[in-house]
Design a protein around this motif. Structure first.
Motif, PDB file in Angstrom:
ATOM      1  N   ASP A  94       0.822  -1.198   0.000  1.00  0.00           N
ATOM      2  CA  ASP A  94       0.000   0.000   0.000  1.00  0.00           C
ATOM      3  C   ASP A  94       0.859   1.252   0.000  1.00  0.00           C
ATOM      4  O   ASP A  94       2.071   1.180   0.191  1.00  0.00           O
ATOM      5  CB  ASP A  94      -0.942   0.026   1.216  1.00  0.00           C
ATOM      6  CG  ASP A  94      -0.186   0.090   2.548  1.00  0.00           C
ATOM      7  OD1 ASP A  94       1.059  -0.048   2.532  1.00  0.00           O
ATOM      8  OD2 ASP A  94      -0.834   0.270   3.581  1.00  0.00           O
ATOM      9  N   ARG A  96       1.198   4.724   2.059  1.00  0.00           N
ATOM     10  CA  ARG A  96       0.736   5.203   3.344  1.00  0.00           C
ATOM     11  C   ARG A  96       1.150   6.654   3.513  1.00  0.00           C
ATOM     12  O   ARG A  96       2.255   7.037   3.154  1.00  0.00           O
ATOM     13  CB  ARG A  96       1.342   4.352   4.438  1.00  0.00           C
ATOM     14  CG  ARG A  96       0.428   4.212   5.613  1.00  0.00           C
ATOM     15  CD  ARG A  96       0.918   3.154   6.544  1.00  0.00           C
ATOM     16  NE  ARG A  96       1.102   1.873   5.875  1.00  0.00           N
ATOM     17  CZ  ARG A  96       1.930   0.937   6.335  1.00  0.00           C
ATOM     18  NH1 ARG A  96       2.663   1.154   7.394  1.00  0.00           N
ATOM     19  NH2 ARG A  96       2.017  -0.211   5.708  1.00  0.00           N
ATOM     20  N   THR A 105      -3.021  11.961  11.265  1.00  0.00           N
ATOM     21  CA  THR A 105      -3.833  11.100  10.411  1.00  0.00           C
ATOM     22  C   THR A 105      -2.909  10.172   9.645  1.00  0.00           C
ATOM     23  O   THR A 105      -1.913  10.619   9.092  1.00  0.00           O
ATOM     24  CB  THR A 105      -4.637  11.952   9.407  1.00  0.00           C
ATOM     25  OG1 THR A 105      -5.521  12.775  10.130  1.00  0.00           O
ATOM     26  CG2 THR A 105      -5.435  11.080   8.472  1.00  0.00           C
ATOM     27  N   ALA A 106      -3.230   8.896   9.650  1.00  0.00           N
ATOM     28  CA  ALA A 106      -2.458   7.937   8.865  1.00  0.00           C
ATOM     29  C   ALA A 106      -3.399   7.304   7.866  1.00  0.00           C
ATOM     30  O   ALA A 106      -4.388   6.694   8.250  1.00  0.00           O
ATOM     31  CB  ALA A 106      -1.851   6.869   9.772  1.00  0.00           C
ATOM     32  N   ARG A 107      -3.141   7.494   6.586  1.00  0.00           N
ATOM     33  CA  ARG A 107      -4.015   6.930   5.559  1.00  0.00           C
ATOM     34  C   ARG A 107      -3.292   5.817   4.816  1.00  0.00           C
ATOM     35  O   ARG A 107      -2.113   5.936   4.510  1.00  0.00           O
ATOM     36  CB  ARG A 107      -4.444   8.028   4.591  1.00  0.00           C
ATOM     37  CG  ARG A 107      -5.190   7.504   3.379  1.00  0.00           C
ATOM     38  CD  ARG A 107      -5.969   8.586   2.713  1.00  0.00           C
ATOM     39  NE  ARG A 107      -7.067   9.020   3.575  1.00  0.00           N
ATOM     40  CZ  ARG A 107      -8.026   9.844   3.166  1.00  0.00           C
ATOM     41  NH1 ARG A 107      -8.027  10.330   1.946  1.00  0.00           N
ATOM     42  NH2 ARG A 107      -8.982  10.192   3.986  1.00  0.00           N
ATOM     43  N   SER A 108      -4.012   4.759   4.568  1.00  0.00           N
ATOM     44  CA  SER A 108      -3.428   3.629   3.850  1.00  0.00           C
ATOM     45  C   SER A 108      -4.272   3.331   2.615  1.00  0.00           C
ATOM     46  O   SER A 108      -5.478   3.136   2.727  1.00  0.00           O
ATOM     47  CB  SER A 108      -3.384   2.407   4.783  1.00  0.00           C
ATOM     48  OG  SER A 108      -3.297   1.229   4.049  1.00  0.00           O
ATOM     49  N   VAL A 109      -3.641   3.355   1.444  1.00  0.00           N
ATOM     50  CA  VAL A 109      -4.361   3.033   0.209  1.00  0.00           C
ATOM     51  C   VAL A 109      -3.718   1.797  -0.429  1.00  0.00           C
ATOM     52  O   VAL A 109      -2.605   1.874  -0.927  1.00  0.00           O
ATOM     53  CB  VAL A 109      -4.318   4.203  -0.796  1.00  0.00           C
ATOM     54  CG1 VAL A 109      -5.173   3.896  -2.005  1.00  0.00           C
ATOM     55  CG2 VAL A 109      -4.776   5.486  -0.148  1.00  0.00           C
ATOM     56  N   PRO A 110      -4.391   0.670  -0.403  1.00  0.00           N
ATOM     57  CA  PRO A 110      -3.824  -0.534  -1.009  1.00  0.00           C
ATOM     58  C   PRO A 110      -3.689  -0.373  -2.529  1.00  0.00           C
ATOM     59  O   PRO A 110      -4.546   0.235  -3.151  1.00  0.00           O
ATOM     60  CB  PRO A 110      -4.844  -1.617  -0.672  1.00  0.00           C
ATOM     61  CG  PRO A 110      -5.679  -1.060   0.426  1.00  0.00           C
ATOM     62  CD  PRO A 110      -5.678   0.410   0.238  1.00  0.00           C
ATOM     63  N   GLU A 112      -4.198  -2.406  -4.796  1.00  0.00           N
ATOM     64  CA  GLU A 112      -5.296  -3.056  -5.517  1.00  0.00           C
ATOM     65  C   GLU A 112      -6.423  -2.079  -5.803  1.00  0.00           C
ATOM     66  O   GLU A 112      -7.201  -2.264  -6.727  1.00  0.00           O
ATOM     67  CB  GLU A 112      -5.864  -4.215  -4.688  1.00  0.00           C
ATOM     68  CG  GLU A 112      -4.949  -5.409  -4.558  1.00  0.00           C
ATOM     69  CD  GLU A 112      -3.918  -5.222  -3.454  1.00  0.00           C
ATOM     70  OE1 GLU A 112      -3.919  -4.162  -2.809  1.00  0.00           O
ATOM     71  OE2 GLU A 112      -3.098  -6.140  -3.264  1.00  0.00           O
ATOM     72  N   ARG A 113      -6.540  -1.044  -4.942  1.00  0.00           N
ATOM     73  CA  ARG A 113      -7.668  -0.137  -5.087  1.00  0.00           C
ATOM     74  C   ARG A 113      -7.350   1.083  -5.939  1.00  0.00           C
ATOM     75  O   ARG A 113      -8.216   1.900  -6.203  1.00  0.00           O
ATOM     76  CB  ARG A 113      -8.112   0.356  -3.703  1.00  0.00           C
ATOM     77  CG  ARG A 113      -8.699  -0.724  -2.841  1.00  0.00           C
ATOM     78  CD  ARG A 113     -10.022  -1.196  -3.388  1.00  0.00           C
ATOM     79  NE  ARG A 113     -10.696  -2.060  -2.442  1.00  0.00           N
ATOM     80  CZ  ARG A 113     -10.688  -3.375  -2.514  1.00  0.00           C
ATOM     81  NH1 ARG A 113     -10.060  -3.983  -3.497  1.00  0.00           N
ATOM     82  NH2 ARG A 113     -11.322  -4.099  -1.623  1.00  0.00           N
ATOM     83  N   GLY A 138     -11.993   4.296  -5.909  1.00  0.00           N
ATOM     84  CA  GLY A 138     -13.430   4.432  -6.167  1.00  0.00           C
ATOM     85  C   GLY A 138     -14.101   5.421  -5.235  1.00  0.00           C
ATOM     86  O   GLY A 138     -15.254   5.775  -5.427  1.00  0.00           O
ATOM     87  N   ALA A 139     -13.390   5.854  -4.197  1.00  0.00           N
ATOM     88  CA  ALA A 139     -14.008   6.741  -3.208  1.00  0.00           C
ATOM     89  C   ALA A 139     -14.287   8.103  -3.817  1.00  0.00           C
ATOM     90  O   ALA A 139     -13.783   8.440  -4.875  1.00  0.00           O
ATOM     91  CB  ALA A 139     -13.114   6.888  -1.987  1.00  0.00           C
ATOM     92  N   ASP A 143     -12.173  12.594  -0.810  1.00  0.00           N
ATOM     93  CA  ASP A 143     -11.479  11.618   0.013  1.00  0.00           C
ATOM     94  C   ASP A 143     -10.292  10.976  -0.690  1.00  0.00           C
ATOM     95  O   ASP A 143      -9.648  10.100  -0.136  1.00  0.00           O
ATOM     96  CB  ASP A 143     -12.448  10.521   0.457  1.00  0.00           C
ATOM     97  CG  ASP A 143     -13.358  11.025   1.558  1.00  0.00           C
ATOM     98  OD1 ASP A 143     -12.886  11.845   2.356  1.00  0.00           O
ATOM     99  OD2 ASP A 143     -14.516  10.614   1.600  1.00  0.00           O
ATOM    100  N   GLU A 144     -10.024  11.411  -1.913  1.00  0.00           N
ATOM    101  CA  GLU A 144      -8.924  10.789  -2.627  1.00  0.00           C
ATOM    102  C   GLU A 144      -7.595  11.266  -2.067  1.00  0.00           C
ATOM    103  O   GLU A 144      -7.466  12.387  -1.579  1.00  0.00           O
ATOM    104  CB  GLU A 144      -9.011  11.136  -4.126  1.00  0.00           C
ATOM    105  CG  GLU A 144     -10.286  10.668  -4.781  1.00  0.00           C
ATOM    106  CD  GLU A 144     -10.311   9.189  -5.069  1.00  0.00           C
ATOM    107  OE1 GLU A 144      -9.628   8.421  -4.354  1.00  0.00           O
ATOM    108  OE2 GLU A 144     -11.008   8.779  -6.007  1.00  0.00           O
ATOM    109  N   ALA A 498     -22.951   2.735  -4.814  1.00  0.00           N
ATOM    110  CA  ALA A 498     -22.061   3.673  -5.495  1.00  0.00           C
ATOM    111  C   ALA A 498     -22.863   4.463  -6.512  1.00  0.00           C
ATOM    112  O   ALA A 498     -23.481   3.888  -7.399  1.00  0.00           O
ATOM    113  CB  ALA A 498     -20.923   2.925  -6.169  1.00  0.00           C
TER     114      ALA A 498
END
Lengths: 533, 179
Positions: A94, A96, A105-110, A112-113, A138-139, A143-144, A498
């Motif tokens: 991911d 991060r 704030t810690a954001r994690s984006v895999p 795969e997404r 897809g968010a 929020d991207e 969605a």
């Protein structure tokens, strides 16, 4: 699976030296961010100095300068700390991002997404050779994840890296035969290159236009009248003007006699109706001229419009739900509208109209082409909770009864506006009676059902609508209850859809739970990354 | 245990603050309570707000020509309720559960919300920590989905380690599912 695992993962070296460890954005980011805030400071400062120098006390200049200096250093300190505390980590599975000065704030984006990585340059970053790297998942847009700012080379390198990683991860993910489409799409003939699903000829279009009766033109005229009011000086809303015209010094309208008055009133209504019909007709023809919906290899293709011709292609697997709706009058003649709820937006509204005006039996092939099964009477339809119906009826009744009581008090007083007009009380009473009856019928016609893959919702009294979603394509499920709902054992079920909303209102708690279990069981079968490819 | 009807407590005699059971159950399974510090955190937040209001009430009471205590006493009583009682009730109404493929978060005393997010639908994950949360060693985990309604689901009051563990688990699930 605790903090240690995270740290170990962070230090896990992936290859290049820059990867795997937390990195900061480009130091010049600090400049761009500070530059964005300084103008906001200048405005209040301008006011302050204006106030001070207005008094003719230039000796206070020193305080203004001091104030400006302090504010400036605070802003710069904030920007600098913000930059120091913002790190991103390109991990094995991911991306991060850790950020925040006091609130972290810690954001994690895999990987795969991540559907795409885009680079964006505005003027100032561009002058400094910086890019904003934006990760699209897809968010929703706000929020991207975005990294602001990296140097151009690093941004480019990161994009390449992420794309590689993502493809490494997802190559295996695309199984032969898209799972979502799988079962039903296979029944579709693969030979059909472009199959026409729905068209509207001129005759259908004219019929449609007649049902689109609209008095919107009067809103436009009202706006123009307002304009005339201020520009020309005719006060359109002034009753004296009208009564002057009607009864006036010459009193020509009053002089016309009873029959002529009635006649002119009817003539006015007819003109109004004709204008409404004409507006609807023209608008419909302009919008839906030569409406054509086709199923192509790429998905659904819709073309329409007379002056502005639009051509929209929507991949079939992006259809999240199908909705049929109708109108008060057109329903009597069997006309309905079919639209798809999808991730993409269609000229402001979330759903794509695919058959604006059709008989219900024309829908089935379109719905099946999108991989859905049309709702049928054979399903096990369930009603809302009876308690919910009773509460809604009582609630509406009480609200309007209160209005009636308030009016009764007002009319029995000596006030100018209401005094003596006790017949006004019947208005809220009649409306209240109607609303109570309406709640009863809403309950009668609202229902929900499940089958092997889908969830169905039907609601509405005069103009019923049906919403059909594939349970696998839903995102989340929430059961909500207010105090009354908890006392009386009913609940609202909100499903994450969605591109739209899916709410099943006022079902018994047990039914809400059963529906949610079915949804969750279906969702668990397929991962998101496989849904929209 | 004062969770209102419909949400039965695990044990009937769990009245005390300290001996509240770690879990409670409803028809859809067993829910784990949040970290006890979450209640302290809510109390501190409410306390700060209450302090400001109480000072304002005191000043108003001094300035206005009314008998002493007319404003201050009711306000202080209300503040005690909000600082002591409400956080406890809110805390006991909250819970979460996690299994192989979903996270469930329950909250609300009057307006109850019970949300389930399948890991297979999570887009990205945030772990947030405000200054007070950091003081109490807590974190809020937010799961973002592609839905339009309920697009982000928040679960506050987790121990920081636990929040990170949940994040890793969801990430691992996403990786496993797409392989």
């Amino acid at each position: 699976m605790t903090g240690t695992a995270v740290i170990a993962d962070r230090h896990h070296d992936v290859g290049a030296a820059a990867e795997g460890a937390p990195q900061r954005t480009d130091p010049l980011t600090f400049l761009v961010k500070a530059a964005a805030v300084v103008p906001q400071l200048l405005i209040p400062l301008g006011f302050v100095s204006y106030g001070v120098f207005d008094d003719g006390l230039p000796s206070e200049m020193i305080y203004v300068a001091l104030l400006a200096f302090m504010a400036l250093s605070l802003i710069l300190l904030n920007a600098w700390l913000g930059w120091r505390r913002f790190t991103y980590t390109v991990g094995t599975s991911d991306i991060r991002v850790d950020s925040g000065i006091l609130s972290r704030t810690a954001r994690s984006v895999p990987y795969e997404r991540i559907q795409d990585v885009s680079l964006e340059q505005k003027l100032l970053p561009r002058l400094l050779g910086l890019v904003a790297v934006k990760f699209e998942t897809g968010a929703g847009g706000k929020d991207e994840l975005s990294l602001t700012y990296l140097s151009e080379e690093r941004g480019e390198a990161l994009r390449e890296l992420v794309r590689e990683r993502r493809d490494d991860h997802s190559d295996a993910a695309i199984l032969p035969g898209d799972i979502v489409e799988g079962e039903r799409a296979r029944a579709e003939p693969a030979t059909a290159q472009s199959e026409t699903l729905f068209t509207m000829g001129p005759r259908r279009l004219v019929t449609f236009g007649l049902f689109e009766f609209s008095l919107a033109i009067f809103a436009v005229l009202g706006g123009l009248a307002q304009y005339a009011d201020t520009v020309i000086g005719i006060e359109v809303w002034d009753p004296d003007l009208w009564s002057g015209w009607l009864s006036g010094p010459s009193g020509w309208f009053a002089a016309l006699g009873m029959a002529a008055q009635v006649f002119s009133a009817i003539a006015g209504l007819v003109v109004l109706a004709l204008i409404g019909l004409a507006t609807g007709l023209i608008r419909t023809i302009l919008r839906d001229w030569e409406f054509r919906l086709e199923k192509t290899a790429k998905g659904f293709r819709r073309r329409r419009g007379l002056l502005t011709r639009t051509d929209v292609v929507m991949p079939a697997h992006r259809v999240q739900a199908v909705k049929t709706a109708t109108g008060l009058v057109r329903r009597r003649f069997g006309w309905h509208r079919l639209s798809f709820v999808s991730l993409a937006q269609d000229s402001g509204s979330a759903s794509h109209v695919v058959a604006p005006f059709a008989q219900e039996e024309e829908f089935a092939p379109i719905i099946r082409a999108a991989g859905f099964i049309p709702a049928s009477e054979a399903l096990d339809w369930r009603r809302r909770s009876v308690n919910h119906r009773t509460i809604s009826m009582v609630g509406d009744g009480i609200a309007l009864a209160l209005v009636a009581i308030a009016l009764l008090v007002l009319t029995s007083s000596d006030s100018d506006a209401f005094g003596g007009r006790s017949y006004l009380v019947f208005l809220p009473l009649a409306l209240g009676a109607f609303l109570v009856v309406r709640q009863f019928y809403l309950w009668r016609f609202s229902r929900n059902a499940l089958d092997a893959d889908q969830i169905y919702r039907r609601e509405g009294w005069f103009a019923p609508s049906t919403l059909v979603a594939n349970r696998m394509k839903l995102q989340s499920a929430e059961i909500r209850q207010g105090p009354l709902a908890r006392m009386l054992g009913y609940a609202d079920l909100h499903l994450g859809l969605a591109g739209g909303t899916y709410r099943i209102e006022g079902v018994s708690l047990r039914r809400a739970r059963a529906l949610r279990r079915a949804v969750l069981a279906s969702i668990a079968r397929t991962d998101f990354s496989r849904l929209n490819r | 245990m004062d969770a209102p009807d419909g949400e039965p407590a695990a044990t009937p005699n769990a009245q005390g603050v300290g001996d509240m059971p770690e879990t409670f159950a409803d028809e859809d399974g067993t829910l784990t309570r949040l970290h006890p510090n979450h209640r302290k955190h809510m109390r501190l937040e409410a306390g700060i707000a209450a302090l400001v209001v109480c000072i304002a009430a005191f000043i108003a009471n001094v300035i206005l020509p009314i008998p002493p205590g007319v404003i201050v006493l009711p306000v202080i009583l209300l503040a005690i309720l909000l600082v002591w009682r409400m956080p406890h009730r809110r805390f006991s109404a909250r819970g979460y559960s996690m299994d192989d493929n979903r996270l469930r978060a329950v909250r609300g005393i009057w307006f109850r919300s019970d949300t389930v997010v399948p890991f297979g639908r999570v887009q990205h994950i945030d772990v947030d920590r405000g200054p007070l949360e950091r003081y109490f060693g807590l974190a809020t985990i937010t799961l973002h989905t592609a839905g339009t309604h309920n697009a982000s689901v928040k679960l506050p009051g987790l121990a920081h380690d636990r929040a990170l563990a949940i994040r890793e688990e969801i990430r691992a699930h996403i990786k496993r599912e797409t392989l």
